[in-house]
Design a protein around this motif. Structure first.
Motif, PDB file in Angstrom:
ATOM      1  N   PHE A 102       0.826  -1.203   0.000  1.00  0.00           N
ATOM      2  CA  PHE A 102       0.000   0.000   0.000  1.00  0.00           C
ATOM      3  C   PHE A 102       0.867   1.262   0.000  1.00  0.00           C
ATOM      4  CE2 PHE A 102      -3.752  -2.327   2.196  1.00  0.00           C
ATOM      5  CZ  PHE A 102      -4.156  -2.800   0.964  1.00  0.00           C
ATOM      6  N   ALA A 103       1.932   1.233   0.783  1.00  0.00           N
ATOM      7  CA  ALA A 103       2.822   2.391   0.858  1.00  0.00           C
ATOM      8  C   ALA A 103       3.497   2.643  -0.487  1.00  0.00           C
ATOM      9  CB  ALA A 103       3.869   2.173   1.951  1.00  0.00           C
ATOM     10  N   PHE A 104       3.886   1.572  -1.163  1.00  0.00           N
ATOM     11  CA  PHE A 104       4.561   1.746  -2.450  1.00  0.00           C
ATOM     12  C   PHE A 104       3.610   2.321  -3.492  1.00  0.00           C
ATOM     13  CE2 PHE A 104       6.900   0.713  -6.255  1.00  0.00           C
ATOM     14  CZ  PHE A 104       8.211   0.868  -5.856  1.00  0.00           C
ATOM     15  N   ARG A 105       2.367   1.885  -3.464  1.00  0.00           N
ATOM     16  CA  ARG A 105       1.388   2.451  -4.393  1.00  0.00           C
ATOM     17  C   ARG A 105       1.167   3.933  -4.118  1.00  0.00           C
ATOM     18  NH1 ARG A 105      -3.157  -2.378  -3.845  1.00  0.00           N
ATOM     19  NH2 ARG A 105      -1.828  -4.077  -4.579  1.00  0.00           N
ATOM     20  N   ALA A 106       1.067   4.285  -2.847  1.00  0.00           N
ATOM     21  CA  ALA A 106       0.881   5.686  -2.497  1.00  0.00           C
ATOM     22  C   ALA A 106       2.097   6.519  -2.903  1.00  0.00           C
ATOM     23  CB  ALA A 106       0.638   5.819  -0.988  1.00  0.00           C
ATOM     24  N   LEU A 107       3.282   5.956  -2.713  1.00  0.00           N
ATOM     25  CA  LEU A 107       4.507   6.655  -3.092  1.00  0.00           C
ATOM     26  C   LEU A 107       4.557   6.913  -4.591  1.00  0.00           C
ATOM     27  CD1 LEU A 107       7.356   7.735  -2.619  1.00  0.00           C
ATOM     28  CD2 LEU A 107       8.179   5.374  -2.660  1.00  0.00           C
ATOM     29  N   MET A 108       4.224   5.920  -5.384  1.00  0.00           N
ATOM     30  CA  MET A 108       4.232   6.091  -6.837  1.00  0.00           C
ATOM     31  C   MET A 108       3.237   7.158  -7.260  1.00  0.00           C
ATOM     32  SD  MET A 108       6.500   4.153  -8.289  1.00  0.00           S
ATOM     33  CE  MET A 108       5.951   3.940  -9.975  1.00  0.00           C
ATOM     34  N   ALA A 109       2.066   7.194  -6.618  1.00  0.00           N
ATOM     35  CA  ALA A 109       1.068   8.211  -6.946  1.00  0.00           C
ATOM     36  C   ALA A 109       1.602   9.605  -6.637  1.00  0.00           C
ATOM     37  CB  ALA A 109      -0.217   7.955  -6.164  1.00  0.00           C
ATOM     38  N   GLY A 110       2.278   9.747  -5.487  1.00  0.00           N
ATOM     39  CA  GLY A 110       2.848  11.037  -5.136  1.00  0.00           C
ATOM     40  C   GLY A 110       3.943  11.464  -6.092  1.00  0.00           C
ATOM     41  N   GLU A 111       4.806  10.542  -6.458  1.00  0.00           N
ATOM     42  CA  GLU A 111       5.894  10.871  -7.375  1.00  0.00           C
ATOM     43  C   GLU A 111       5.379  11.207  -8.767  1.00  0.00           C
ATOM     44  OE1 GLU A 111       9.672   8.371  -5.524  1.00  0.00           O
ATOM     45  OE2 GLU A 111       8.631   7.596  -7.279  1.00  0.00           O
ATOM     46  N   MET A 112       4.302  10.579  -9.174  1.00  0.00           N
ATOM     47  CA  MET A 112       3.750  10.853 -10.496  1.00  0.00           C
ATOM     48  C   MET A 112       3.163  12.249 -10.587  1.00  0.00           C
ATOM     49  SD  MET A 112       1.958   7.159 -11.283  1.00  0.00           S
ATOM     50  CE  MET A 112       1.114   7.712 -12.758  1.00  0.00           C
ATOM     51  N   LEU A 113       2.752  12.813  -9.452  1.00  0.00           N
ATOM     52  CA  LEU A 113       2.114  14.122  -9.485  1.00  0.00           C
ATOM     53  C   LEU A 113       3.103  15.276  -9.435  1.00  0.00           C
ATOM     54  CD1 LEU A 113      -1.110  13.750  -7.310  1.00  0.00           C
ATOM     55  CD2 LEU A 113      -0.913  13.967  -9.777  1.00  0.00           C
ATOM     56  N   PHE A 114       4.088  15.198  -8.508  1.00  0.00           N
ATOM     57  CA  PHE A 114       4.916  16.395  -8.374  1.00  0.00           C
ATOM     58  C   PHE A 114       6.364  16.133  -7.986  1.00  0.00           C
ATOM     59  CE2 PHE A 114       2.547  15.751  -4.415  1.00  0.00           C
ATOM     60  CZ  PHE A 114       3.547  15.682  -3.475  1.00  0.00           C
ATOM     61  N   ALA A 115       6.843  14.904  -8.040  1.00  0.00           N
ATOM     62  CA  ALA A 115       8.242  14.644  -7.683  1.00  0.00           C
ATOM     63  C   ALA A 115       9.164  15.075  -8.823  1.00  0.00           C
ATOM     64  CB  ALA A 115       8.450  13.173  -7.368  1.00  0.00           C
ATOM     65  N   THR A 116      10.350  15.534  -8.450  1.00  0.00           N
ATOM     66  CA  THR A 116      11.345  15.916  -9.460  1.00  0.00           C
ATOM     67  C   THR A 116      12.216  14.734  -9.866  1.00  0.00           C
ATOM     68  OG1 THR A 116      12.865  16.599  -7.691  1.00  0.00           O
ATOM     69  CG2 THR A 116      11.435  18.291  -8.644  1.00  0.00           C
ATOM     70  N   LYS A 117      12.226  13.693  -9.039  1.00  0.00           N
ATOM     71  CA  LYS A 117      12.957  12.479  -9.381  1.00  0.00           C
ATOM     72  C   LYS A 117      12.330  11.310  -8.645  1.00  0.00           C
ATOM     73  CE  LYS A 117      16.497  13.674  -5.964  1.00  0.00           C
ATOM     74  NZ  LYS A 117      17.936  13.883  -5.734  1.00  0.00           N
ATOM     75  N   GLY A 118      12.479  10.134  -9.225  1.00  0.00           N
ATOM     76  CA  GLY A 118      11.870   8.945  -8.671  1.00  0.00           C
ATOM     77  C   GLY A 118      11.272   8.119  -9.791  1.00  0.00           C
ATOM     78  N   LEU A 119      10.912   6.872  -9.476  1.00  0.00           N
ATOM     79  CA  LEU A 119      10.346   5.990 -10.487  1.00  0.00           C
ATOM     80  C   LEU A 119       9.023   6.525 -11.025  1.00  0.00           C
ATOM     81  CD1 LEU A 119      11.089   2.485  -8.915  1.00  0.00           C
ATOM     82  CD2 LEU A 119      12.195   3.523 -10.901  1.00  0.00           C
ATOM     83  N   GLY A 120       8.214   7.093 -10.165  1.00  0.00           N
ATOM     84  CA  GLY A 120       6.945   7.660 -10.621  1.00  0.00           C
ATOM     85  C   GLY A 120       7.144   8.804 -11.587  1.00  0.00           C
ATOM     86  N   GLN A 121       8.151   9.634 -11.323  1.00  0.00           N
ATOM     87  CA  GLN A 121       8.429  10.761 -12.217  1.00  0.00           C
ATOM     88  C   GLN A 121       8.933  10.281 -13.570  1.00  0.00           C
ATOM     89  OE1 GLN A 121      11.742  11.960 -13.084  1.00  0.00           O
ATOM     90  NE2 GLN A 121      11.044  13.812 -14.136  1.00  0.00           N
ATOM     91  N   VAL A 122       9.794   9.244 -13.573  1.00  0.00           N
ATOM     92  CA  VAL A 122      10.280   8.688 -14.838  1.00  0.00           C
ATOM     93  C   VAL A 122       9.130   8.088 -15.632  1.00  0.00           C
ATOM     94  CG1 VAL A 122      11.817   6.970 -15.867  1.00  0.00           C
ATOM     95  CG2 VAL A 122      12.558   8.245 -13.861  1.00  0.00           C
ATOM     96  N   LEU A 123       8.185   7.451 -14.933  1.00  0.00           N
ATOM     97  CA  LEU A 123       7.032   6.883 -15.615  1.00  0.00           C
ATOM     98  C   LEU A 123       6.183   7.987 -16.242  1.00  0.00           C
ATOM     99  CD1 LEU A 123       4.918   3.935 -14.430  1.00  0.00           C
ATOM    100  CD2 LEU A 123       3.733   5.996 -15.126  1.00  0.00           C
ATOM    101  N   MET A 124       6.000   9.103 -15.529  1.00  0.00           N
ATOM    102  CA  MET A 124       5.195  10.201 -16.056  1.00  0.00           C
ATOM    103  C   MET A 124       5.862  10.863 -17.250  1.00  0.00           C
ATOM    104  SD  MET A 124       2.308  10.415 -14.648  1.00  0.00           S
ATOM    105  CE  MET A 124       1.787  12.039 -15.123  1.00  0.00           C
ATOM    106  N   VAL A 125       7.188  10.956 -17.236  1.00  0.00           N
ATOM    107  CA  VAL A 125       7.895  11.506 -18.393  1.00  0.00           C
ATOM    108  C   VAL A 125       7.646  10.632 -19.617  1.00  0.00           C
ATOM    109  CG1 VAL A 125      10.180  11.955 -19.370  1.00  0.00           C
ATOM    110  CG2 VAL A 125       9.666  12.686 -17.040  1.00  0.00           C
ATOM    111  N   GLY A 126       7.691   9.326 -19.414  1.00  0.00           N
ATOM    112  CA  GLY A 126       7.388   8.420 -20.514  1.00  0.00           C
ATOM    113  C   GLY A 126       5.982   8.602 -21.037  1.00  0.00           C
ATOM    114  N   ARG A 127       5.034   8.814 -20.138  1.00  0.00           N
ATOM    115  CA  ARG A 127       3.656   9.045 -20.571  1.00  0.00           C
ATOM    116  C   ARG A 127       3.532  10.352 -21.346  1.00  0.00           C
ATOM    117  NH1 ARG A 127      -0.978  11.773 -17.226  1.00  0.00           N
ATOM    118  NH2 ARG A 127       0.379  13.444 -17.992  1.00  0.00           N
TER     119      ARG A 127
END
Length: 238
Positions: A170-195
């Protein structure tokens, strides 16, 4: 071969929508060469560890408090059950309002994502301890904190470990959601750049890394820990 049949022969898949394994592998190597993945994995791991440790400590304390105090059990437990069903992404507006677009906001969402599952696991684990263990310990003079540390908590560890595993996911899912929205670096941010670039090869590469990350944590931490606990309590043969 299967990919080429569906793309070139049947034309069911479009290459730009569902990239080939070769394209994904090339993108994965490119991200490694540019150190993008290493930086993203490090940033995500750091946030995950901090947020999860916060939720683990807070969840254990809250779970023990619910068991200890009846009025918390009656009034707080239903509220925690309700929060458990709430998607972690719902906490993002509060995190941004309270902490702004910062690391603290992402860590808050990560922690809140696993807090309630850990709390409920601790509470359920303690309540489901065999009463015979407690009676035998009291007969031998154990009471108070000694009873908890030597009997109740060890006996409830199978439930707690299961809650920790669930809380981690659950924590990892929440972390990815946070990174996808406004993180400057992280796996979620890299995924959003790809999108944003319509680069599905990069999106799938990050998804594969995320799966591998979860498997590594399971095999290196939770798997051995769970096996040790099950052996300790005779739930698994040696």
């Amino acid at each position: 071969m299967v990919y080429r049949i569906f793309v070139e022969f049947f034309k069911i898949w479009k290459p730009y929508v569902f990239p080939s394994p070769v394209s994904v592998a090339e993108t994965f190597i490119r991200l490694l060469d540019n150190n993008v993945l290493f930086i993203a994995i490090w940033a995500t791991t750091k946030r995950m560890v901090i947020g999860y440790l916060i939720s683990l400590i807070a969840g254990i304390i809250l779970g023990l408090s619910i068991v200890k105090f009846g009025f918390l059990d009656r009034n707080l437990r239903p509220l925690i059950l309700g929060f458990q069903t709430l998607p972690s992404v719902c906490w993002l507006p509060f995190a941004i309002l309270w902490y702004g677009l910062s690391e603290k906001a992402i860590i808050f969402v990560t922690a809140i994502g696993s807090l309630f599952s850990i709390t409920l696991a601790v509470e359920s684990g303690i309540k489901n301890v065999n009463p015979l263990y407690i009676k035998a310990a009291k007969t031998m003079g154990a009471k108070g904190i000694t009873l908890y540390l030597n009997v109740i908590i060890p006996a409830s560890l199978p439930y707690i470990i299961s809650g920790m595993k669930q809380g981690w996911s659950f924590a990892f899912r929440a972390l990815m959601a946070g990174e996808m929205l406004f993180a400057t670096k992280g796996l979620g941010q890299v995924l959003m750049v790809g999108r944003d670039l319509a680069d599905m090869s990069q999106v799938i590469s990050v998804m594969i890394v995320t799966i591998i990350f979860g498997l590594v944590v399971e095999k290196a931490i939770f798997g051995p820990l769970e096996n040790q606990i099950r052996l300790r309590w005779g739930l698994k043969n040696t």
